[in-house]
Design a protein around this motif. Sequence first.
Motif, PDB file in Angstrom:
ATOM      1  N   LEU A   1      -0.460  12.286  22.622  1.00 36.54           N
ATOM      2  CA  LEU A   1      -0.559  10.990  23.286  1.00 36.54           C
ATOM      3  C   LEU A   1      -2.003  10.776  23.722  1.00 36.54           C
ATOM      4  O   LEU A   1      -2.536  11.535  24.538  1.00 36.54           O
ATOM      5  CB  LEU A   1       0.381  10.928  24.490  1.00 36.54           C
ATOM      6  CG  LEU A   1       0.417   9.637  25.300  1.00 36.54           C
ATOM      7  CD1 LEU A   1       0.786   8.441  24.420  1.00 36.54           C
ATOM      8  CD2 LEU A   1       1.422   9.758  26.452  1.00 36.54           C
TER       9      LEU A   1
ATOM     10  N   LEU B   1      -4.192   8.171  28.843  1.00 39.95           N
ATOM     11  CA  LEU B   1      -3.229   8.515  29.893  1.00 39.95           C
ATOM     12  C   LEU B   1      -3.475   7.685  31.145  1.00 39.95           C
ATOM     13  O   LEU B   1      -3.543   8.196  32.260  1.00 39.95           O
ATOM     14  CB  LEU B   1      -3.321  10.015  30.210  1.00 39.95           C
ATOM     15  CG  LEU B   1      -3.063  10.937  29.016  1.00 39.95           C
ATOM     16  CD1 LEU B   1      -3.400  12.381  29.362  1.00 39.95           C
ATOM     17  CD2 LEU B   1      -1.618  10.818  28.542  1.00 39.95           C
TER      18      LEU B   1
ATOM     19  N   ARG C   1       3.990   9.675  29.167  1.00 43.80           N
ATOM     20  CA  ARG C   1       3.985  11.129  28.991  1.00 43.80           C
ATOM     21  C   ARG C   1       5.030  11.773  29.890  1.00 43.80           C
ATOM     22  O   ARG C   1       5.787  12.663  29.458  1.00 43.80           O
ATOM     23  CB  ARG C   1       2.591  11.696  29.300  1.00 43.80           C
ATOM     24  CG  ARG C   1       2.540  13.227  29.270  1.00 43.80           C
ATOM     25  CD  ARG C   1       1.140  13.774  29.480  1.00 43.80           C
ATOM     26  NE  ARG C   1       0.594  13.446  30.788  1.00 43.80           N
ATOM     27  CZ  ARG C   1      -0.577  13.910  31.241  1.00 43.80           C
ATOM     28  NH1 ARG C   1      -1.325  14.710  30.469  1.00 43.80           N
ATOM     29  NH2 ARG C   1      -1.021  13.564  32.437  1.00 43.80           N
ATOM     30  N   GLU C   2       5.095  11.325  31.147  1.00 45.93           N
ATOM     31  CA  GLU C   2       6.046  11.903  32.090  1.00 45.93           C
ATOM     32  C   GLU C   2       7.481  11.611  31.673  1.00 45.93           C
ATOM     33  O   GLU C   2       8.346  12.501  31.734  1.00 45.93           O
ATOM     34  CB  GLU C   2       5.782  11.359  33.492  1.00 45.93           C
ATOM     35  CG  GLU C   2       6.761  11.830  34.563  1.00 45.93           C
ATOM     36  CD  GLU C   2       6.766  13.338  34.761  1.00 45.93           C
ATOM     37  OE1 GLU C   2       7.787  13.865  35.249  1.00 45.93           O
ATOM     38  OE2 GLU C   2       5.749  13.988  34.427  1.00 45.93           O
TER      39      GLU C   2
ATOM     40  N   ARG D   1       8.396  13.863  28.762  1.00 49.59           N
ATOM     41  CA  ARG D   1       8.604  15.249  29.179  1.00 49.59           C
ATOM     42  C   ARG D   1       9.930  15.406  29.904  1.00 49.59           C
ATOM     43  O   ARG D   1      10.634  16.403  29.700  1.00 49.59           O
ATOM     44  CB  ARG D   1       7.436  15.708  30.059  1.00 49.59           C
ATOM     45  CG  ARG D   1       6.153  15.969  29.256  1.00 49.59           C
ATOM     46  CD  ARG D   1       4.983  16.357  30.132  1.00 49.59           C
ATOM     47  NE  ARG D   1       3.836  16.762  29.304  1.00 49.59           N
ATOM     48  CZ  ARG D   1       2.630  17.012  29.791  1.00 49.59           C
ATOM     49  NH1 ARG D   1       2.384  16.905  31.094  1.00 49.59           N
ATOM     50  NH2 ARG D   1       1.655  17.378  28.971  1.00 49.59           N
TER      51      ARG D   1
ATOM     52  N   VAL E   1       4.693  17.097  24.995  1.00 52.53           N
ATOM     53  CA  VAL E   1       3.636  16.101  24.869  1.00 52.53           C
ATOM     54  C   VAL E   1       2.289  16.752  25.151  1.00 52.53           C
ATOM     55  O   VAL E   1       2.097  17.371  26.203  1.00 52.53           O
ATOM     56  CB  VAL E   1       3.844  14.921  25.842  1.00 52.53           C
ATOM     57  CG1 VAL E   1       2.766  13.857  25.620  1.00 52.53           C
ATOM     58  CG2 VAL E   1       5.233  14.324  25.679  1.00 52.53           C
TER      59      VAL E   1
ATOM     60  N   GLY F   1      -1.329  15.530  25.779  1.00 55.94           N
ATOM     61  CA  GLY F   1      -2.068  14.307  26.055  1.00 55.94           C
ATOM     62  C   GLY F   1      -3.563  14.523  26.033  1.00 55.94           C
ATOM     63  O   GLY F   1      -4.061  15.577  26.444  1.00 55.94           O
TER      64      GLY F   1
ATOM     65  N   SER G   1      -6.073  15.139  31.410  1.00 55.92           N
ATOM     66  CA  SER G   1      -5.963  15.482  30.007  1.00 55.92           C
ATOM     67  C   SER G   1      -5.415  16.889  29.807  1.00 55.92           C
ATOM     68  O   SER G   1      -5.694  17.807  30.579  1.00 55.92           O
ATOM     69  CB  SER G   1      -7.337  15.376  29.337  1.00 55.92           C
ATOM     70  OG  SER G   1      -7.233  15.518  27.942  1.00 55.92           O
ATOM     71  N   ASP G   2      -4.628  17.064  28.731  1.00 57.77           N
ATOM     72  CA  ASP G   2      -4.108  18.376  28.347  1.00 57.77           C
ATOM     73  C   ASP G   2      -5.003  19.065  27.333  1.00 57.77           C
ATOM     74  O   ASP G   2      -4.829  20.252  27.046  1.00 57.77           O
ATOM     75  CB  ASP G   2      -2.703  18.236  27.739  1.00 57.77           C
ATOM     76  CG  ASP G   2      -1.723  17.550  28.672  1.00 57.77           C
ATOM     77  OD1 ASP G   2      -1.700  17.903  29.859  1.00 57.77           O
ATOM     78  OD2 ASP G   2      -0.986  16.661  28.205  1.00 57.77           O
TER      79      ASP G   2
END
Length: 325
Positions: A5, A8, A16-17, A20, A26, A28, A36-37
Motif C-alpha cells: 500500500l 498512508l 491499511r488498518e 489488517r 499489508v 505500507g 511507513s513499513d
Amino acid sequence: MDIGLVGLGKMGGNMRERLRRGGHTVVGYDRNPDVSDAASLAEMVEQLPSPRAVWVMVPAGEPTRATVAELKDLLSEGDVIVDGGNSRWTDDLANAESLKDKGIGYVDCGVSGGVWGLENGYALMYGGDAADIEKVQPVFDTLKPEGDFGSVHAGKVGAGHFSKMVHNGIEYAIMQAYAEGWELLETAELTDNVTEVFRSWREGTVIRSWLLDLMVAALDEDPGLSKIAGYAEDSGEGRWTVEAGIEHAVATPAITAALYARFVSRQDDSPTMKAVSAMRNQFGGHAVRTAPPKGGDAAGGDGGPDQSTASQQAGAGGGHESAES
C-alpha cells in the motif's frame, strides 16, 4: 492476502488498518518514515510474495503517474497495480497501456467513505479485466461496507474512476441544495431553530441522507457556521463530470450550477458555501478556511509543495487529500 500500500495519509492509513483487522498482511510505504513499513518502494515490493499486488493511494495526476511508472520497473508479469486515488479515467487508460508490455495488470478503483471508512467501510467502484480483479477481490471484500451493496465491478479499465467522478458530481449538487436551503431558513427569520429543522429531516423524509447527517453534525459544532469562511474548493472531479457531460451531450445543469457556485465562493464570503465547506470537512476532513489571525494568513486550503519523484510523492496525505470523499 499480502498487498503493498503506497501512501498512508488520512485514507491510506485507515485502509491499511482495516485490511489488517480483516486478516491481510499489508506492507505500507510512505515518505513519512514514522508511518511507513518500508524504507522505499523497492523494499516494499521485495517483501511481497508473487504474484504481487500493490494499491496506490497518492494524489491524482503526476504523483500517481510517477508512482505507477516506478512500480512498473519493480514488478513482474502477473503482478497487479490498483490505483485507489482520484485519478482521471483517461490516466487509467494510459497507465494500463504502459504496463501491458510487462504483463502487469491494472485496476482503477474509485473509493468513497472519507475518514469514516475505517469503521463503516469504503464504497468501491472498480474497473479492469476480471482476471486482474480476481487477484485483489479479497481486499475489495474487506474494505467494502458490510451487506450486499457498496462494491461494484463497474466495467473495463477507467470505469471505476469514471463512476466515482459522476458520484462526486452528484455529491456537489446535493450539498449545494442542502446549503442553499440552510441559508434560506437562516435568512427568512420565521424559523427559530434551523439546526433542529435539519435534524428533524433525518427521519421519515425523502431527503434524508448521510450528507444531511453530516450537515447536522456540523451545525451542532458551530450553529451559525461562524467559524468557517464561505469558501469551498473543488476537487477536480466536478469539473471532469461537467466536461464529460459536454462530451457526451448529456445536460448536467444541477452539477454545473453547483460547480460554478464554488467558483463564486472564491470572490465573496457566501453563507451557502459555509455549509458546503462544513459538510466537506465532516466527511473527508477537508481543510476549511477560517478567519485570519491578526497579522496572519487564513488557515486552510488543499494544496502543498510538489515533490519531484514517485517515492517523494507517496507521502502522508494519501490520494484523497483534495478529493471529495
